[in-house]
Design a protein around this motif. Structure first.
Motif, PDB file in Angstrom:
ATOM      1  N   GLY A  27       0.763  -1.244   0.000  1.00  0.00           N
ATOM      2  CA  GLY A  27       0.000   0.000   0.000  1.00  0.00           C
ATOM      3  C   GLY A  27       0.789   1.288   0.000  1.00  0.00           C
ATOM      4  O   GLY A  27       0.203   2.367   0.082  1.00  0.00           O
ATOM      5  N   ASP A  28       2.089   1.229  -0.079  1.00  0.00           N
ATOM      6  CA  ASP A  28       2.885   2.451  -0.146  1.00  0.00           C
ATOM      7  C   ASP A  28       2.859   2.985  -1.573  1.00  0.00           C
ATOM      8  O   ASP A  28       2.300   2.375  -2.479  1.00  0.00           O
ATOM      9  CB  ASP A  28       4.324   2.156   0.288  1.00  0.00           C
ATOM     10  CG  ASP A  28       5.075   3.400   0.752  1.00  0.00           C
ATOM     11  OD1 ASP A  28       4.548   4.508   0.577  1.00  0.00           O
ATOM     12  OD2 ASP A  28       6.193   3.256   1.287  1.00  0.00           O
ATOM     13  N   VAL A  29       3.454   4.127  -1.778  1.00  0.00           N
ATOM     14  CA  VAL A  29       3.517   4.715  -3.113  1.00  0.00           C
ATOM     15  C   VAL A  29       4.435   3.882  -3.997  1.00  0.00           C
ATOM     16  O   VAL A  29       5.235   3.074  -3.516  1.00  0.00           O
ATOM     17  CB  VAL A  29       4.019   6.185  -3.052  1.00  0.00           C
ATOM     18  CG1 VAL A  29       3.026   7.059  -2.315  1.00  0.00           C
ATOM     19  CG2 VAL A  29       5.383   6.280  -2.417  1.00  0.00           C
ATOM     20  N   SER A  30       4.338   4.087  -5.306  1.00  0.00           N
ATOM     21  CA  SER A  30       5.132   3.267  -6.227  1.00  0.00           C
ATOM     22  C   SER A  30       6.631   3.530  -6.106  1.00  0.00           C
ATOM     23  O   SER A  30       7.440   2.660  -6.392  1.00  0.00           O
ATOM     24  CB  SER A  30       4.678   3.494  -7.667  1.00  0.00           C
ATOM     25  OG  SER A  30       4.854   4.849  -8.012  1.00  0.00           O
ATOM     26  N   ASN A  31       7.005   4.732  -5.694  1.00  0.00           N
ATOM     27  CA  ASN A  31       8.416   5.060  -5.510  1.00  0.00           C
ATOM     28  C   ASN A  31       8.616   5.547  -4.073  1.00  0.00           C
ATOM     29  O   ASN A  31       8.601   6.748  -3.813  1.00  0.00           O
ATOM     30  CB  ASN A  31       8.851   6.121  -6.523  1.00  0.00           C
ATOM     31  CG  ASN A  31      10.355   6.264  -6.582  1.00  0.00           C
ATOM     32  OD1 ASN A  31      11.080   5.443  -6.047  1.00  0.00           O
ATOM     33  ND2 ASN A  31      10.806   7.312  -7.224  1.00  0.00           N
ATOM     34  N   PRO A  32       8.817   4.612  -3.119  1.00  0.00           N
ATOM     35  CA  PRO A  32       8.918   5.006  -1.716  1.00  0.00           C
ATOM     36  C   PRO A  32      10.197   5.792  -1.426  1.00  0.00           C
ATOM     37  O   PRO A  32      11.162   5.768  -2.204  1.00  0.00           O
ATOM     38  CB  PRO A  32       8.908   3.680  -0.970  1.00  0.00           C
ATOM     39  CG  PRO A  32       9.316   2.669  -1.954  1.00  0.00           C
ATOM     40  CD  PRO A  32       8.923   3.186  -3.295  1.00  0.00           C
ATOM     41  N   ASP A  33      10.188   6.459  -0.302  1.00  0.00           N
ATOM     42  CA  ASP A  33      11.320   7.261   0.136  1.00  0.00           C
ATOM     43  C   ASP A  33      12.565   6.392   0.294  1.00  0.00           C
ATOM     44  O   ASP A  33      12.495   5.277   0.821  1.00  0.00           O
ATOM     45  CB  ASP A  33      10.953   7.927   1.464  1.00  0.00           C
ATOM     46  CG  ASP A  33      11.933   9.001   1.871  1.00  0.00           C
ATOM     47  OD1 ASP A  33      12.518   9.645   0.973  1.00  0.00           O
ATOM     48  OD2 ASP A  33      12.105   9.207   3.087  1.00  0.00           O
ATOM     49  N   ARG A  34      13.696   6.884  -0.165  1.00  0.00           N
ATOM     50  CA  ARG A  34      14.944   6.122  -0.108  1.00  0.00           C
ATOM     51  C   ARG A  34      15.332   5.760   1.320  1.00  0.00           C
ATOM     52  O   ARG A  34      15.837   4.671   1.586  1.00  0.00           O
ATOM     53  CB  ARG A  34      16.087   6.896  -0.758  1.00  0.00           C
ATOM     54  CG  ARG A  34      16.128   6.714  -2.256  1.00  0.00           C
ATOM     55  CD  ARG A  34      17.366   7.351  -2.838  1.00  0.00           C
ATOM     56  NE  ARG A  34      17.021   8.733  -3.162  1.00  0.00           N
ATOM     57  CZ  ARG A  34      17.845   9.760  -3.146  1.00  0.00           C
ATOM     58  NH1 ARG A  34      19.092   9.582  -2.818  1.00  0.00           N
ATOM     59  NH2 ARG A  34      17.445  10.957  -3.457  1.00  0.00           N
ATOM     60  N   GLU A  35      15.107   6.688   2.243  1.00  0.00           N
ATOM     61  CA  GLU A  35      15.469   6.429   3.636  1.00  0.00           C
ATOM     62  C   GLU A  35      14.617   5.306   4.227  1.00  0.00           C
ATOM     63  O   GLU A  35      15.110   4.480   5.000  1.00  0.00           O
ATOM     64  CB  GLU A  35      15.324   7.695   4.484  1.00  0.00           C
ATOM     65  CG  GLU A  35      16.384   8.754   4.197  1.00  0.00           C
ATOM     66  CD  GLU A  35      16.057   9.614   2.976  1.00  0.00           C
ATOM     67  OE1 GLU A  35      14.890   9.590   2.524  1.00  0.00           O
ATOM     68  OE2 GLU A  35      16.962  10.284   2.469  1.00  0.00           O
ATOM     69  N   SER A  36      13.343   5.269   3.870  1.00  0.00           N
ATOM     70  CA  SER A  36      12.466   4.196   4.359  1.00  0.00           C
ATOM     71  C   SER A  36      12.951   2.844   3.851  1.00  0.00           C
ATOM     72  O   SER A  36      13.012   1.867   4.602  1.00  0.00           O
ATOM     73  CB  SER A  36      11.031   4.420   3.887  1.00  0.00           C
ATOM     74  OG  SER A  36      10.519   5.607   4.398  1.00  0.00           O
ATOM     75  N   VAL A  37      13.278   2.800   2.581  1.00  0.00           N
ATOM     76  CA  VAL A  37      13.776   1.554   1.990  1.00  0.00           C
ATOM     77  C   VAL A  37      15.091   1.153   2.646  1.00  0.00           C
ATOM     78  O   VAL A  37      15.294  -0.022   2.978  1.00  0.00           O
ATOM     79  CB  VAL A  37      13.940   1.705   0.462  1.00  0.00           C
ATOM     80  CG1 VAL A  37      14.615   0.493  -0.141  1.00  0.00           C
ATOM     81  CG2 VAL A  37      12.594   1.956  -0.198  1.00  0.00           C
ATOM     82  N   ALA A  38      15.964   2.115   2.880  1.00  0.00           N
ATOM     83  CA  ALA A  38      17.266   1.821   3.485  1.00  0.00           C
ATOM     84  C   ALA A  38      17.104   1.279   4.907  1.00  0.00           C
ATOM     85  O   ALA A  38      17.785   0.324   5.295  1.00  0.00           O
ATOM     86  CB  ALA A  38      18.135   3.066   3.496  1.00  0.00           C
ATOM     87  N   VAL A  39      16.187   1.876   5.682  1.00  0.00           N
ATOM     88  CA  VAL A  39      15.975   1.412   7.058  1.00  0.00           C
ATOM     89  C   VAL A  39      15.422  -0.013   7.059  1.00  0.00           C
ATOM     90  O   VAL A  39      15.896  -0.881   7.801  1.00  0.00           O
ATOM     91  CB  VAL A  39      15.023   2.367   7.816  1.00  0.00           C
ATOM     92  CG1 VAL A  39      14.539   1.748   9.107  1.00  0.00           C
ATOM     93  CG2 VAL A  39      15.710   3.684   8.094  1.00  0.00           C
ATOM     94  N   LEU A  40      14.424  -0.270   6.221  1.00  0.00           N
ATOM     95  CA  LEU A  40      13.854  -1.620   6.157  1.00  0.00           C
ATOM     96  C   LEU A  40      14.877  -2.635   5.668  1.00  0.00           C
ATOM     97  O   LEU A  40      14.921  -3.770   6.146  1.00  0.00           O
ATOM     98  CB  LEU A  40      12.615  -1.626   5.271  1.00  0.00           C
ATOM     99  CG  LEU A  40      11.387  -0.998   5.908  1.00  0.00           C
ATOM    100  CD1 LEU A  40      10.253  -0.920   4.895  1.00  0.00           C
ATOM    101  CD2 LEU A  40      10.951  -1.773   7.123  1.00  0.00           C
ATOM    102  N   GLU A  41      15.699  -2.222   4.721  1.00  0.00           N
ATOM    103  CA  GLU A  41      16.733  -3.127   4.224  1.00  0.00           C
ATOM    104  C   GLU A  41      17.764  -3.429   5.307  1.00  0.00           C
ATOM    105  O   GLU A  41      18.211  -4.572   5.449  1.00  0.00           O
ATOM    106  CB  GLU A  41      17.412  -2.537   2.989  1.00  0.00           C
ATOM    107  CG  GLU A  41      18.378  -3.494   2.358  1.00  0.00           C
ATOM    108  CD  GLU A  41      18.911  -2.990   1.037  1.00  0.00           C
ATOM    109  OE1 GLU A  41      19.501  -3.815   0.334  1.00  0.00           O
ATOM    110  OE2 GLU A  41      18.748  -1.808   0.714  1.00  0.00           O
ATOM    111  N   ASP A  42      18.122  -2.438   6.107  1.00  0.00           N
ATOM    112  CA  ASP A  42      19.044  -2.673   7.223  1.00  0.00           C
ATOM    113  C   ASP A  42      18.445  -3.639   8.241  1.00  0.00           C
ATOM    114  O   ASP A  42      19.129  -4.544   8.729  1.00  0.00           O
ATOM    115  CB  ASP A  42      19.403  -1.355   7.921  1.00  0.00           C
ATOM    116  CG  ASP A  42      20.399  -0.531   7.141  1.00  0.00           C
ATOM    117  OD1 ASP A  42      21.053  -1.084   6.230  1.00  0.00           O
ATOM    118  OD2 ASP A  42      20.525   0.677   7.440  1.00  0.00           O
TER     119      ASP A  42
END
Length: 117
Positions: A27-42
Motif C-alpha cells: 500500500g505504499d507509493v510506487s516510488n517510496p522514500d529512499r530512507e524508508s527503503v534503506a531502514v527496512l533493508e538494514d
C-alpha cells in the motif's frame, strides 16, 4: 583516543528492489522514500545475519563445521509460521526434484526409442 564515531560496515544494497516492491504491494507509493527503503533493508539484513549466526551457533554446538537446514529450524523453533514455511519449501523442493527426475527419465527413454527407429 579518536573522536570519530564508530561506523557500521557498509553492506551492499541486496534487497532494495525487493523492499520497494513489498512496500508498494502493501500500500505504499510506487516510488517510496529512499530512507524508508534503506531502514527496512538494514532491518532485514540484520535479521538474516542474526539468523545465520544463530544457526552457525547450533552447528558449532553439535560439533559440525557446516550449517544445515535443521540448524535454521532449531533457531526458528518458536516461530511457527517461519518454521512451517521452511518445511513447506523443503517439501516443494523434494517434489520438484522428483518431477525433474521423472521428466528426465521419461525424456531419455523417448529419445532412445526415436533414435532406434
Amino acid at each position: 583516543m579518536s573522536t570519530e564515531p564508530v561506523r557500521k560496515r557498509k553492506r551492499p544494497n541486496l534487497f532494495t528492489n525487493d523492499v520497494r516492491a513489498l512496500l508498494y504491494a502493501f500500500g505504499d507509493v510506487s516510488n517510496p522514500d529512499r530512507e524508508s527503503v534503506a531502514v527496512l533493508e538494514d532491518i532485514l539484513t540484520d535479521y538474516i545475519v542474526d539468523m545465520c549466526h544463530e544457526a552457525a551457533r547450533m552447528a558449532h554446538t553439535t560439533k559440525r563445521n557446516k550449517v544445515k537446514v535443521d540448524d535454521f529450524k532449531f533457531a526458528l523453533r518458536n516461530d511457527y509460521k517461519k518454521l512451517g514455511r521452511i518445511e513447506e519449501l523443503q517439501r516443494l523442493s523434494k517434489e520438484i526434484q522428483e518431477a525433474r527426475k521423472t521428466f528426465d527419465d521419461s525424456e531419455g527413454k523417448s529419445l532412445g526409442k526415436s533414435a532406434d527407429k
